[in-house]
Design an enzyme around this catalytic site. Sequence first.
Site, mmCIF file in Angstrom:
data_model
loop_
_atom_site.group_PDB
_atom_site.id
_atom_site.type_symbol
_atom_site.label_atom_id
_atom_site.label_comp_id
_atom_site.label_asym_id
_atom_site.label_seq_id
_atom_site.Cartn_x
_atom_site.Cartn_y
_atom_site.Cartn_z
ATOM 1 N N GLU A 140 75.058 53.926 -100.440
ATOM 2 C CA GLU A 140 75.645 52.369 -100.650
ATOM 3 C C GLU A 140 77.010 52.474 -100.697
ATOM 4 O O GLU A 140 77.754 53.590 -101.282
ATOM 5 C CB GLU A 140 74.930 51.984 -101.656
ATOM 6 C CG GLU A 140 75.460 50.414 -102.062
ATOM 7 C CD GLU A 140 75.187 49.753 -103.472
ATOM 8 O OE1 GLU A 140 75.458 48.733 -103.671
ATOM 9 O OE2 GLU A 140 74.267 50.723 -104.153
ATOM 10 N N ASP A 176 75.932 46.890 -98.413
ATOM 11 C CA ASP A 176 76.194 46.087 -99.350
ATOM 12 C C ASP A 176 77.169 45.119 -99.126
ATOM 13 O O ASP A 176 78.466 45.442 -99.088
ATOM 14 C CB ASP A 176 76.453 46.645 -100.827
ATOM 15 C CG ASP A 176 76.322 45.475 -101.898
ATOM 16 O OD1 ASP A 176 77.241 44.556 -101.926
ATOM 17 O OD2 ASP A 176 75.647 46.043 -103.040
ATOM 18 N N HIS A 179 80.003 44.134 -101.713
ATOM 19 C CA HIS A 179 81.099 45.110 -101.802
ATOM 20 C C HIS A 179 81.942 45.051 -100.450
ATOM 21 O O HIS A 179 83.156 45.281 -100.617
ATOM 22 C CB HIS A 179 80.527 46.339 -101.920
ATOM 23 C CG HIS A 179 79.904 46.507 -103.246
ATOM 24 N ND1 HIS A 179 80.590 46.411 -104.475
ATOM 25 C CD2 HIS A 179 78.619 46.994 -103.709
ATOM 26 C CE1 HIS A 179 79.798 46.732 -105.297
ATOM 27 N NE2 HIS A 179 78.710 46.803 -105.033
ATOM 28 N N ARG A 209 79.585 37.280 -107.952
ATOM 29 C CA ARG A 209 78.602 38.204 -107.555
ATOM 30 C C ARG A 209 77.269 37.251 -107.874
ATOM 31 O O ARG A 209 76.341 37.794 -108.716
ATOM 32 C CB ARG A 209 78.422 39.254 -108.541
ATOM 33 C CG ARG A 209 77.414 40.434 -107.651
ATOM 34 C CD ARG A 209 77.784 41.627 -108.428
ATOM 35 N NE ARG A 209 76.797 42.861 -107.603
ATOM 36 C CZ ARG A 209 77.044 44.187 -107.797
ATOM 37 N NH1 ARG A 209 77.798 44.740 -108.544
ATOM 38 N NH2 ARG A 209 76.326 45.130 -107.290
ATOM 39 N N GLU A 238 70.943 41.383 -104.749
ATOM 40 C CA GLU A 238 71.636 41.955 -105.643
ATOM 41 C C GLU A 238 72.666 41.330 -106.510
ATOM 42 O O GLU A 238 73.920 41.434 -106.353
ATOM 43 C CB GLU A 238 72.028 43.461 -105.626
ATOM 44 C CG GLU A 238 72.295 44.527 -106.788
ATOM 45 C CD GLU A 238 72.958 45.796 -106.339
ATOM 46 O OE1 GLU A 238 72.363 46.861 -106.926
ATOM 47 O OE2 GLU A 238 73.810 45.929 -105.651
#
Length: 262
Positions: A140, A176, A179, A209, A238
């Site tokens: 990740e 991700d 990120h 987020r 997520e």
Amino acid sequence: MSFRLAVCAEMVYGELPLIERVQRIHEQGFEVELWDTRGRDIQALAATGAKFSSMSGYFGGSVIDSANSHEVLASAEKLIPTALELGVERMVVHPAELGEGGRAVRPTYRSTGEMWLTGLRTLEKLGELGEKHGITFALENLNTILDHPGIPLARAKDTHALVHAVNHPNVKMMLDLYHAQIGEGNLIEAVRSAQSEIGEIQVADVPGRFEPGTGEINYPAIAKALREAGYAGVIGMEAGAVGGHGIEAGDAALAAFRASFT
């Protein structure tokens, strides 16, 4: 073309016990992502009937540190029975070890050639381990500006380069986009260029987020680009719910997530 949608049970429905979170996510037709499974009731998780797309794949050491990369391999091997019992497809690793709150255990702000070579060799060994057990290890990417300072080789372009160099079917990216947006941007090109090496995609909006649609990322445009690229794998939310930890807020977040990708 439809995607397989998953939700991280660690970040929504926080007022519920984990088992009930998993059940609620499963009942709404989503797959489930988990973090650290140690100390969890694995039999009860399996009994929910949920499909688990990913879980943490190690609990010690650093993929890129020659002094302790063996700890990544040893801890991954200890977690494999749990992954097999739950039917997990991907075990997630990070470039370097994360501690409490996602902070770097040994903050390092400069990458070296030795880190690249150690990362390559560690991922090759994880690929062999994954092939033996029918599991994919997913590296990740992380952002080092806000959430994970001091993690070398954490950018999406770096994790992609490592996975590409390993060239093993049991080693993929956990791309991700939350990120990547904070650290790099250019998300559509990121998914296009890495498409063949992506094992799973994780999403959350920026800033905050929270679920897609609450921030600056144009997730419907990314969904269109993924369809055009032929991606039909897992997209996992997520993210927390912008409305808080309650059931109604969680349901609304999952609905918004589904709407962004269908």
